[in-house]
Design a protein around this motif. Structure first.
Motif, short mmCIF file in Angstrom:
data_model
loop_
_atom_site.label_atom_id
_atom_site.label_comp_id
_atom_site.label_asym_id
_atom_site.label_seq_id
_atom_site.Cartn_x
_atom_site.Cartn_y
_atom_site.Cartn_z
N ASP A 124 0.83 -1.20 0.00
CA ASP A 124 0.00 0.00 0.00
C ASP A 124 0.86 1.25 0.00
O ASP A 124 0.55 2.24 0.65
N THR A 125 1.97 1.19 -0.73
CA THR A 125 2.87 2.34 -0.84
C THR A 125 3.36 2.44 -2.28
O THR A 125 3.79 1.44 -2.85
N ALA A 126 3.30 3.64 -2.85
CA ALA A 126 3.70 3.83 -4.24
C ALA A 126 5.18 4.19 -4.34
O ALA A 126 5.73 4.87 -3.47
N SER A 141 -0.76 14.24 -3.76
CA SER A 141 -1.50 14.68 -4.94
C SER A 141 -1.84 16.17 -4.81
O SER A 141 -1.59 16.80 -3.77
N LYS A 187 -3.51 18.84 -1.55
CA LYS A 187 -3.39 18.25 -0.21
C LYS A 187 -2.74 19.19 0.80
O LYS A 187 -2.67 18.87 1.99
N ASP A 204 -3.95 9.29 4.70
CA ASP A 204 -4.84 8.86 3.62
C ASP A 204 -5.72 7.68 4.03
O ASP A 204 -6.88 7.59 3.61
N ARG A 240 -11.29 6.92 0.44
CA ARG A 240 -9.94 6.90 -0.12
C ARG A 240 -9.92 6.13 -1.45
O ARG A 240 -10.38 4.99 -1.52
N SER A 241 -9.39 6.79 -2.49
CA SER A 241 -9.38 6.16 -3.81
C SER A 241 -7.97 5.91 -4.32
O SER A 241 -7.79 5.25 -5.35
N GLN A 242 -6.94 6.43 -3.63
CA GLN A 242 -5.58 6.26 -4.08
C GLN A 242 -4.62 6.41 -2.91
O GLN A 242 -4.97 6.94 -1.87
N ILE A 243 -3.40 5.93 -3.12
CA ILE A 243 -2.33 6.13 -2.14
C ILE A 243 -1.94 7.60 -2.18
O ILE A 243 -1.71 8.17 -3.25
N ASP A 244 -1.84 8.24 -1.03
CA ASP A 244 -1.56 9.67 -1.00
C ASP A 244 -0.75 10.03 0.24
O ASP A 244 -0.91 9.42 1.31
#
Length: 309
Positions: A141-143, A153, A156, A191, A197-201
């Motif tokens: 769960d980390t980009a 993003s 924020k 996040d 929540r829709s994306q990693i942020d």
């Protein structure tokens, strides 16, 4: 072989279902006699004597010391029956409320910080340690973030630039070290706290270059309150303590997932109001390695102002 006087099937029952954990576990009573409980000291000595039966030496040592200090606490404070009942009720409700409450309780009483310090002594100028906390997420769960790119993003918060180096205690660069970093947005939320929540942020994973350097864009994190509606919040109000965490950025550095060296840094914007230890509810030390905090031009990623704080 000693047998219990009553088996589970012989015990008096009520209309409620049996608790099937109430069964004899096979350990017989001690073969030695214990003196009658005529004085407080005898109570403590009896418990210590029983603990000596503990098979694991480390467990025996831990619980003997625990009982010694716990009984000293009761004697010194002259704890009342009502106070004991209130304490037992508090821990019972804490367990029922959430497993996170126990972890949070450990933090606000300074136990987590103390255990971390004792088990991770800082030597040779290494970066100070810090308890991991509940908002860290590993690879799933980390980009991945390239050098100089953003972990946050658009929208924020106010941008800033974070840079540093991963070094050995001898000052030599550590190339290709993995750096995990995560923070709150400008609203003080991670996040994973957002239901939609829709994306990693506001979190990412990057690597140091050949000189041990790393850099990325983030947003200026906000101070935030820990959850105050639970039993730990109730305890803090009882003690007259605030429930705030200062603005901070988390970092953890790993080399080949073998070196357990942490490179956690916490960034504070200029004029921030949470720079001292008394402003951090979990009693963690103030940032020792300063992080550059500055406004960043979104189009070019150039630092336009600021300095080390």
């Amino acid at each position: 072989m000693w047998e219990p006087i009553l088996t589970l099937s012989e015990m008096p029952c009520t209309s409620e279902a049996h608790d099937h954990s109430r069964v004899f576990h096979g350990i017989p009573p001690p073969t030695f006699d214990l003196p009658l409980l005529d004085t407080p000291d005898i109570i403590t000595a009896n418990v210590q004597k029983l603990i000596e039966q503990t098979p694991n030496p480390r467990h025996s040592f831990i619980f003997k010391v625990l009982v010694m200090h716990l009984h000293q606490f009761v004697n010194e404070t002259r704890l009342t029956t009502d106070e004991l009942k209130a304490t037992i009720n508090f821990f019972t409700r804490t367990r029922q409320n959430s497993s996170q409450e126990i972890s949070l309780l450990s933090s606000v009483l300074g136990v987590s910080a103390l255990v971390a310090m004792l088990n991770n002594p800082v030597t040779g100028g290494a970066t100070d340690h810090s308890p991991l906390g509940p908002f860290f997420k590993f690879a799933e769960d980390t980009a991945d973030v390239d050098f100089g790119e953003s972990i946050a993003s658009e929208g924020k918060g106010d941008y800033m630039y974070v840079e540093g180096r991963i070094l050995t205690t001898e000052g030599q660069p550590i190339p290709n070290a993995i750096i995990y970093t995560w923070e709150t947005d400008a609203n003080g939320f991670y996040d994973i706290e957002y239901a939609d929540r829709s994306q990693i942020d506001c979190r990412g994973r990057l690597r140091s270059d050949d000189n041990g350097k790393f850099g990325y864009r983030a947003v200026v994190p906000a101070p935030y309150a820990i959850y105050g509606d639970g039993l730990v919040g109730e305890l803090l109000r009882l003690l007259g303590r605030h429930n705030m965490r200062p603005s901070h950025i988390h970092m953890m550095s790993l080399k080949d997932i073998v070196d357990d060296e942490e490179a956690r840094k916490r960034g504070f914007p200029r004029g921030g109001s949470f720079k001292l230890l008394q402003y951090d509810i979990v009693l963690l030390t103030e940032e020792q390695s300063a992080v550059m905090c500055a406004r960043v031009e979104k189009e070019r990623g150039i630092i336009t102002g600021g300095g080390k704080y």
